[in-house]
Scaffold this motif. Sequence first.
Motif, PDB file in Angstrom:
ATOM      1  N   THR A 195       0.812  -1.215   0.000  1.00  0.00           N
ATOM      2  CA  THR A 195       0.000   0.000   0.000  1.00  0.00           C
ATOM      3  C   THR A 195       0.849   1.270   0.000  1.00  0.00           C
ATOM      4  O   THR A 195       0.451   2.286  -0.567  1.00  0.00           O
ATOM      5  CB  THR A 195      -0.921   0.009   1.225  1.00  0.00           C
ATOM      6  N   THR A 196       2.023   1.233   0.638  1.00  0.00           N
ATOM      7  CA  THR A 196       2.858   2.434   0.713  1.00  0.00           C
ATOM      8  C   THR A 196       3.523   2.739  -0.616  1.00  0.00           C
ATOM      9  O   THR A 196       3.533   3.888  -1.074  1.00  0.00           O
ATOM     10  CB  THR A 196       3.926   2.276   1.806  1.00  0.00           C
ATOM     11  N   ILE A 197       4.080   1.721  -1.268  1.00  0.00           N
ATOM     12  CA  ILE A 197       4.727   1.943  -2.570  1.00  0.00           C
ATOM     13  C   ILE A 197       3.720   2.508  -3.566  1.00  0.00           C
ATOM     14  O   ILE A 197       4.014   3.461  -4.300  1.00  0.00           O
ATOM     15  CB  ILE A 197       5.330   0.632  -3.106  1.00  0.00           C
ATOM     16  N   SER A 198       2.528   1.931  -3.606  1.00  0.00           N
ATOM     17  CA  SER A 198       1.528   2.400  -4.563  1.00  0.00           C
ATOM     18  C   SER A 198       1.120   3.837  -4.261  1.00  0.00           C
ATOM     19  O   SER A 198       0.907   4.635  -5.185  1.00  0.00           O
ATOM     20  CB  SER A 198       0.302   1.479  -4.561  1.00  0.00           C
ATOM     21  N   TYR A 199       1.039   4.187  -2.983  1.00  0.00           N
ATOM     22  CA  TYR A 199       0.653   5.554  -2.633  1.00  0.00           C
ATOM     23  C   TYR A 199       1.688   6.566  -3.124  1.00  0.00           C
ATOM     24  O   TYR A 199       1.335   7.624  -3.665  1.00  0.00           O
ATOM     25  CB  TYR A 199       0.463   5.693  -1.122  1.00  0.00           C
ATOM     26  N   PHE A 200       2.950   6.287  -2.946  1.00  0.00           N
ATOM     27  CA  PHE A 200       3.992   7.256  -3.269  1.00  0.00           C
ATOM     28  C   PHE A 200       4.395   7.269  -4.744  1.00  0.00           C
ATOM     29  O   PHE A 200       4.795   8.304  -5.266  1.00  0.00           O
ATOM     30  CB  PHE A 200       5.237   7.009  -2.409  1.00  0.00           C
ATOM     31  N   LEU A 201       4.316   6.133  -5.418  1.00  0.00           N
ATOM     32  CA  LEU A 201       4.886   6.058  -6.761  1.00  0.00           C
ATOM     33  C   LEU A 201       3.856   6.045  -7.888  1.00  0.00           C
ATOM     34  O   LEU A 201       4.230   6.125  -9.055  1.00  0.00           O
ATOM     35  CB  LEU A 201       5.779   4.823  -6.879  1.00  0.00           C
ATOM     36  N   LEU A 202       2.591   5.956  -7.583  1.00  0.00           N
ATOM     37  CA  LEU A 202       1.564   5.998  -8.608  1.00  0.00           C
ATOM     38  C   LEU A 202       0.846   7.343  -8.583  1.00  0.00           C
ATOM     39  O   LEU A 202       0.764   7.999  -7.549  1.00  0.00           O
ATOM     40  CB  LEU A 202       0.542   4.871  -8.406  1.00  0.00           C
ATOM     41  N   GLU A 203       0.319   7.725  -9.742  1.00  0.00           N
ATOM     42  CA  GLU A 203      -0.505   8.923  -9.780  1.00  0.00           C
ATOM     43  C   GLU A 203      -1.752   8.717  -8.919  1.00  0.00           C
ATOM     44  O   GLU A 203      -2.206   7.594  -8.712  1.00  0.00           O
ATOM     45  CB  GLU A 203      -0.913   9.241 -11.222  1.00  0.00           C
ATOM     46  N   LYS A 204      -2.306   9.802  -8.422  1.00  0.00           N
ATOM     47  CA  LYS A 204      -3.382   9.723  -7.436  1.00  0.00           C
ATOM     48  C   LYS A 204      -4.550   8.852  -7.895  1.00  0.00           C
ATOM     49  O   LYS A 204      -4.992   7.955  -7.160  1.00  0.00           O
ATOM     50  CB  LYS A 204      -3.872  11.129  -7.109  1.00  0.00           C
ATOM     51  N   GLN A 205      -5.062   9.089  -9.089  1.00  0.00           N
ATOM     52  CA  GLN A 205      -6.217   8.320  -9.563  1.00  0.00           C
ATOM     53  C   GLN A 205      -5.841   6.873  -9.868  1.00  0.00           C
ATOM     54  O   GLN A 205      -6.628   5.959  -9.641  1.00  0.00           O
ATOM     55  CB  GLN A 205      -6.819   9.000 -10.798  1.00  0.00           C
ATOM     56  N   GLU A 206      -4.637   6.668 -10.376  1.00  0.00           N
ATOM     57  CA  GLU A 206      -4.169   5.306 -10.631  1.00  0.00           C
ATOM     58  C   GLU A 206      -4.044   4.536  -9.316  1.00  0.00           C
ATOM     59  O   GLU A 206      -4.398   3.351  -9.244  1.00  0.00           O
ATOM     60  CB  GLU A 206      -2.816   5.354 -11.346  1.00  0.00           C
TER      61      GLU A 206
END
Length: 423
Positions: A195-206
């Motif tokens: 969950t942390t990697i996706s929060y920081f490295l993906l665009e908000k809507q993605e």
Amino acid sequence: MAGKQFPSLAHARPASPRGLLAGASLLLLVLLAASYFLLLSPSSPGLASPSSGSAADTAFLISLDRFLASPRPSSASSAASPGDLDAAIRAEEEARIYGDPGGAWPAAAGPLRVYVYEMPSKFTYDLLRLFRDSYRETTNLTSNGSPVHRLVEQHSIDYWLWADLIAPESQRLLKNVIRVRRQEEADIFYVPFFTTISYFLLEKQECKALYREALKWVTDQPAWQRSEGRDHVIPVHHPWSFKSVRRFVKKAIWLLPDMDSTGNWYKPGQVYLEKDVILPYVPNVDLCDSKCVSETQSRRSTLLFFRGRLRRNAGGKIRSKLVTELKDAEGIVIEEGTAGAEGKAAAQNGMRKSLFCLNPAGDTPSSARLFDAIVSGCIPVIISDELELPFEGILDYRKVNLFLSQYLMCIFFLIPHVLVRFC
């Protein structure tokens, strides 16, 4: 203090022997995570040394490279439906509780048994590769000046847990938690979504879209539908991670960095100590082992040290007040922190020269600085009304404070097999 006001359990489902076992033995999973705290230091002897002197060559990256290069473990089996799983679990529990039908006593309790979901790669391996491939090219900073990749590492306890749980048994570091391949054998179910990697490295809507997909995947599982997630463990180790869908998984066991009762980071009823587990941050500085503590003991000339952001939001507003009160006091060093290798070196050197390290609240009740102080052999002075310490429901911190008052630095609550004497 946060987490002390629990929601009413008057209408809670009666606990089954399986649920009681899962709740009681979750400590074993926690100790697994705690033991990794020692390994997360770049200078850890438990991992291979960097091949070069580059600041980017950390133990985390070395481990991650090896993990992604190794063959994937075989697939885990799954149950067909909640009803079938119920029947299989009942038979399994009866065998475990009563043991040999001809015996007089129940079978002895064994180690905690964890079923690790094999989620689609987009929730696991793909995110790890995204972090690894973008690590050295990441130059953007967060609002507080910290590199994005540093914050991912700081909350990487989910990686260390998962990597060990799915490793071949001969390569695992600890044996007090075992992985099972059949869901009916499991005490708890581990959800390995980063969950942390996706929060920081993906665009908000993605990121939000991926959160919704992960939510649907998990809640479609027979074991989740059977228990409504009460025996499922989800890493939510950054205060902002998984935020848009948290309300749908509030009955699950969350792995958290802290527990905030103000409502700034977690909604009322989502987190509480009866079900959730607070795990340490990964430290930003290198471990000062017993030899280091012995060598720095006579050079600790600073009474109280703090280096970091002097202005923060929420509970962190106390920092500016502390600066006003303490800035001219003798033996006290309070200074603005800086990001990067120079900032890390200054903080590390300052902590190793100090008896006490100030640990005021940040934007959230906790701060990685607490664990930076501990691994530096510096006695932390905590200023945070909302902070819940790791394993606070299990350990009596009053006894720890007694040791600290005698200049005995006991970090057994983070590293069970290491004691550092500081006196």
